[in-house]
Write a protein that holds these residues in place. Structure first.
Motif, short mmCIF file in Angstrom:
data_model
loop_
_atom_site.label_atom_id
_atom_site.label_comp_id
_atom_site.label_asym_id
_atom_site.label_seq_id
_atom_site.Cartn_x
_atom_site.Cartn_y
_atom_site.Cartn_z
N ILE A 404 0.84 -1.21 0.00
CA ILE A 404 0.00 0.00 0.00
C ILE A 404 0.87 1.25 0.00
O ILE A 404 0.57 2.23 -0.70
CB ILE A 404 -0.95 -0.02 1.21
N THR A 405 1.96 1.24 0.76
CA THR A 405 2.83 2.41 0.77
C THR A 405 3.54 2.56 -0.57
O THR A 405 3.76 3.68 -1.04
CB THR A 405 3.87 2.29 1.91
N ARG A 406 3.90 1.44 -1.19
CA ARG A 406 4.51 1.53 -2.52
C ARG A 406 3.50 2.06 -3.53
O ARG A 406 3.84 2.89 -4.39
CB ARG A 406 5.03 0.15 -2.96
N ARG A 407 2.29 1.60 -3.41
CA ARG A 407 1.23 2.09 -4.30
C ARG A 407 1.03 3.59 -4.12
O ARG A 407 0.92 4.34 -5.10
CB ARG A 407 -0.05 1.33 -3.97
N TYR A 408 1.03 4.04 -2.87
CA TYR A 408 0.90 5.48 -2.62
C TYR A 408 2.08 6.25 -3.19
O TYR A 408 1.90 7.31 -3.81
CB TYR A 408 0.78 5.74 -1.11
N ALA A 409 3.29 5.73 -2.97
CA ALA A 409 4.48 6.43 -3.43
C ALA A 409 4.47 6.60 -4.95
O ALA A 409 4.80 7.68 -5.47
CB ALA A 409 5.73 5.68 -2.98
N GLU A 410 4.13 5.53 -5.66
CA GLU A 410 4.08 5.61 -7.12
C GLU A 410 3.02 6.62 -7.57
O GLU A 410 3.26 7.44 -8.47
CB GLU A 410 3.79 4.23 -7.71
N PHE A 411 1.87 6.54 -6.95
CA PHE A 411 0.78 7.43 -7.34
C PHE A 411 1.11 8.89 -7.00
O PHE A 411 0.94 9.79 -7.83
CB PHE A 411 -0.51 7.01 -6.62
N SER A 412 1.58 9.11 -5.78
CA SER A 412 1.87 10.48 -5.36
C SER A 412 2.98 11.10 -6.20
O SER A 412 2.89 12.27 -6.60
CB SER A 412 2.26 10.48 -3.87
N SER A 413 4.03 10.32 -6.48
CA SER A 413 5.13 10.87 -7.29
C SER A 413 4.64 11.20 -8.70
O SER A 413 5.08 12.20 -9.29
CB SER A 413 6.28 9.86 -7.36
N ALA A 414 3.74 10.37 -9.24
CA ALA A 414 3.20 10.65 -10.57
C ALA A 414 2.41 11.96 -10.58
O ALA A 414 2.61 12.82 -11.45
CB ALA A 414 2.30 9.50 -11.01
N ILE A 415 1.52 12.12 -9.59
CA ILE A 415 0.69 13.33 -9.55
C ILE A 415 1.55 14.57 -9.29
O ILE A 415 1.36 15.62 -9.92
CB ILE A 415 -0.40 13.18 -8.47
N VAL A 416 2.51 14.45 -8.36
CA VAL A 416 3.36 15.60 -8.02
C VAL A 416 4.19 16.02 -9.23
O VAL A 416 4.31 17.22 -9.53
CB VAL A 416 4.27 15.25 -6.82
N SER A 417 4.77 15.04 -9.94
CA SER A 417 5.60 15.39 -11.09
C SER A 417 4.78 16.05 -12.19
O SER A 417 5.27 16.96 -12.88
CB SER A 417 6.30 14.14 -11.62
N ILE A 418 3.55 15.60 -12.40
CA ILE A 418 2.69 16.22 -13.42
C ILE A 418 2.22 17.59 -12.97
O ILE A 418 2.18 18.56 -13.76
CB ILE A 418 1.47 15.31 -13.70
N ASN A 419 1.92 17.73 -11.69
CA ASN A 419 1.33 18.96 -11.17
C ASN A 419 2.33 20.10 -11.06
O ASN A 419 1.95 21.26 -10.88
CB ASN A 419 0.72 18.68 -9.80
N GLN A 420 3.65 19.78 -11.14
CA GLN A 420 4.66 20.82 -10.95
C GLN A 420 4.63 21.87 -12.06
O GLN A 420 4.96 23.04 -11.82
CB GLN A 420 6.06 20.18 -10.88
N THR A 421 4.24 21.46 -13.27
CA THR A 421 4.25 22.43 -14.38
C THR A 421 3.05 23.37 -14.33
O THR A 421 3.16 24.55 -14.65
CB THR A 421 4.28 21.68 -15.71
N PHE A 422 1.88 22.83 -13.95
CA PHE A 422 0.66 23.64 -13.80
C PHE A 422 0.11 23.40 -12.39
O PHE A 422 -0.84 22.63 -12.22
CB PHE A 422 -0.39 23.27 -14.84
N PRO A 423 0.72 24.01 -11.39
CA PRO A 423 0.31 23.75 -10.00
C PRO A 423 -1.17 24.05 -9.78
O PRO A 423 -1.71 25.05 -10.29
CB PRO A 423 1.19 24.68 -9.16
N ASN A 424 -1.80 23.16 -9.02
CA ASN A 424 -3.20 23.35 -8.67
C ASN A 424 -3.33 23.15 -7.16
O ASN A 424 -2.97 22.10 -6.64
CB ASN A 424 -4.06 22.33 -9.42
N GLU A 425 -3.86 24.16 -6.49
CA GLU A 425 -3.91 24.12 -5.03
C GLU A 425 -4.84 23.03 -4.52
O GLU A 425 -4.57 22.41 -3.49
CB GLU A 425 -4.37 25.48 -4.50
#
Length: 618
Positions: A404-425
């Motif tokens: 579950i923590t690995r699943r979270y890490a993969e998901f969170s890193s994906a969203i964070v990396s995508i969100n860095q270019t067009f940040p959304n609060e």
């Protein structure tokens, strides 16, 4: 006795046979004595005149001889028995000589017969041996036949039992078997394919069935557990891992050639939803811009007139796109695909703005109004799912990183990396909530371990794994990275103290106690602790190398990340040197300078050199 009888008959042929036999014998003996025939006869101490001599036995033998037919005939005819006896002896000698001559004459035949008899004996002996061997073999064969019969009966019973068991186990085997088609589909197919969803549903059924059987301690579950677990992790990683899907946002792919449907159908290539979405909307962007410019120039219209004209031509197409998207999004749980589609629209909107073509602005807004709520809903569902997770229902405890923590890490890193270019609060807020729930989940899982050491190992392994995954994609100064760095550092320091305590706890406790008294100027309170100090110095000198080696091996076995394990060992050895340095400083104080045992302290520089030899090279 026979000679005596024959002599008696020959000497007195005219003897009255009808008289007393005993008297006759005695008279004969008397005559023989007078004739000198038995002059040398020695009777020993026999006294025949005594009353003790009894001739009953002799009388019996004589009477028996007289009853013989030949003797009677001889007595009747008056034959001289002595002469007759000699005649018989002569004839017997002649017969004996003739017999000897016959034997000599037939000696060769007798010898040949003897050899033949000997050969026959040898043959018969061999035949006896062969027959004995046959009898033994027959006994062995009989025993083997009996054994084979028993084995046949036993095999027949086992066959019937297996046939009976097969009928009951056929359904069980069907439920446990993991077919190759399922494995290839989960490993290779995109998550948007119906086939992937079907195989995922089938895998979930097998996982639940195996879990149910595990409570009954069914051994067959262990055979497929590893494969099922790997497929489960792979399927989750496929759903929640960005992988190479984020490359679609790069300028080269974002504005790359569109997919031609009939050409794409000829090959076996499969595409995730965001790839089809990008191709469709890039075609819409390019054609929409060209159409708007053509209408404005051809009909010489601007402003609302141009918008109205454009909508009258493209309105139905745009409406069909929105309807198709609404149908797909309402049943989609691929949050990464939806988030990528959101950022594709954001970038396409920036392109149309740069081209000063406002014709598609309302369409972009409508698409975002479809995608944002769905993405937030999926994120909230994940948050709620982790919040409601019961650690006791997740199977066997393991100090390695939890899926579950690995699943979270993969998901969170994906969203964070995508969100860095067009940040959304709003996205940042939801990710923050998800992170809090994951941290709480990790703490709840750690609490299931009985020892504090295992709890710390579990926490460090999971924090390290999540931090490593996040740092691959997210910026080093992101909120998520900083948060897990602090958690990892705190738990690592606590673990170092935990592993140093068993072998060096006495010295560490003394150093902390003495340093506290030094700050208060009360170090003299320990001046009577010479025995304790002596034990600490000598104990450290004799066991520190073995303790450090054992500690290093334990750390490397406990942590899945060798780099992290090496870092922990280095931290532990550094901390140990600091404690021993503090021990030196305390014993250099005036209170302890007079202690003779101070000479047994290990030189600090020497200790540092020796400690470096125990650092693992990874």
């Amino acid at each position: 006795m026979a000679d005596a009888v024959l002599g008696f008959v020959g000497a007195g042929s005219d003897v009255n046979t009808g008289g007393n036999s005993t008297q006759n014998v005695m008279a004969y003996l008397q005559d023989e004595k007078t004739d000198g025939d038995i002059t040398n006869l020695s009777l020993g101490e026999l006294d025949i005149t005594t009353d003790e001599f009894i001739l009953d036995e002799v009388d019996i033998h004589i009477q028996a001889n007289l009853e013989d037919d030949l003797v009677k005939e001889a007595l009747k005819t008056g034959v001289d028995l002595r002469q007759y006896s000699k005649q018989v002896e002569v004839e017997l000698r002649k017969i004996e000589q003739a017999s000897i001559k016959d034997y000599i004459k037939e000696s060769q035949n007798i010898a040949s017969l003897h050899n033949q008899i000997t050969a026959c004996d040898s043959i018969l002996e061999r035949m006896e041996g062969m027959l004995s061997g046959f009898q033994s073999d027959l006994s062995s064969i009989s025993s083997e036949i009996q054994t084979l019969q028993q084995q046949s009966v036993s095999m027949n019973v086992r066959l019937k039992n297996r046939q009976a068991v097969r009928s009951h186990l056929s359904q069980l085997v069907d439920e446990l078997v993991v077919p190759g088609a399922m494995i290839s589909t989960i490993l290779e197919s995109p998550v948007t394919e119906q086939e992937f969803l079907e195989q995922l549903h089938e895998l979930n059924s097998k996982i639940n069935f195996a879990k149910e059987l595990s409570f009954r301690e069914t051994l067959a579950c262990s055979d497929i557990q590893d494969i099922v677990d790997r497929l489960k992790v792979k399927s989750r990683n496929t759903i929640f891992t960005l992988g190479q899907r984020g490359a679609i946002l790069s300028p080269a792919e974002l504005e790359g050639p569109i997919l031609v449907p009939h050409t794409a159908q000829r090959g076996d290539s499969r595409y995730p939803y965001e790839t089809l979405f990008r191709s469709q909307h890039y075609a819409l962007l390019d054609n929409g811009c060209r159409e708007f410019l053509f209408l404005s120039d051809f009909f010489m219209v601007i402003g609302n007139s141009a918008f109205d004209l454009f909508n009258s031509i493209m309105g139905k197409t745009l409406g069909m796109f929105l309807k198709s998207m609404s149908t797909y999004v309402s049943d989609c749980y691929d949050s990464i695909a939806i988030f990528l589609c959101i950022h594709i629209i954001l970038r396409f909107r920036a392109i149309t703005t740069k081209r000063t073509i406002p014709a598609l602005d309302k369409y972009w807004d409508a698409v975002l109004e479809l995608l944002w709520p769905r993405f937030e809903l999926i994120l909230e569902m994940n948050i709620q799912s982790i919040r409601n997770t019961d650690p006791q229902k997740l199977g066997v405890l393991d100090t390695r990183p939890h899926y579950i923590t690995r699943r979270y890490a993969e998901f969170s890193s994906a969203i964070v990396s995508i969100n860095q270019t067009f940040p959304n609060e709003r996205t940042n807020t939801l990710l923050g909530q998800l992170q809090v729930e994951v941290e709480n989940f990790v703490l709840k899982m750690a609490a299931e371990f009985p020892s504090r050491r295992d709890q710390l190992i579990f926490l460090i392994n999971n924090y390290d794994m999540m931090l490593s995954v996040l740092m691959e994609r997210a910026a080093d100064d992101s909120k998520e990275v900083e948060s897990f760095q602090q958690l990892l550092l705190a738990r690592t320091q606590e673990f170092i103290e935990e592993i140093l305590s068993p072998p060096f706890g006495g010295m560490i406790a003394f150093v902390k106690e003495a340093e506290a008294l030094m700050e208060k100027g009360q170090l003299d309170r320990l001046k009577n602790e010479e025995a304790r100090i002596t034990q600490l110095i000598r104990g450290f000198s004799s066991t520190w190398k073995q303790s450090v080696e054992s500690m290093s091996q334990e750390v490397m076995r406990s942590f899945t990340n060798f780099k992290n394990g090496t870092s922990i060992i280095q931290g532990a050895l550094t901390q140990l040197i600091q404690y021993y340095h503090g021990f030196h400083k305390i014993l250099n104080q005036p209170t302890f300078r007079s202690l003779a045992v101070r000479s047994e302290l290990i030189n600090l520089h020497h200790l540092m050199v020796e400690v470096k030899k125990h650092k693992p090279n990874f």
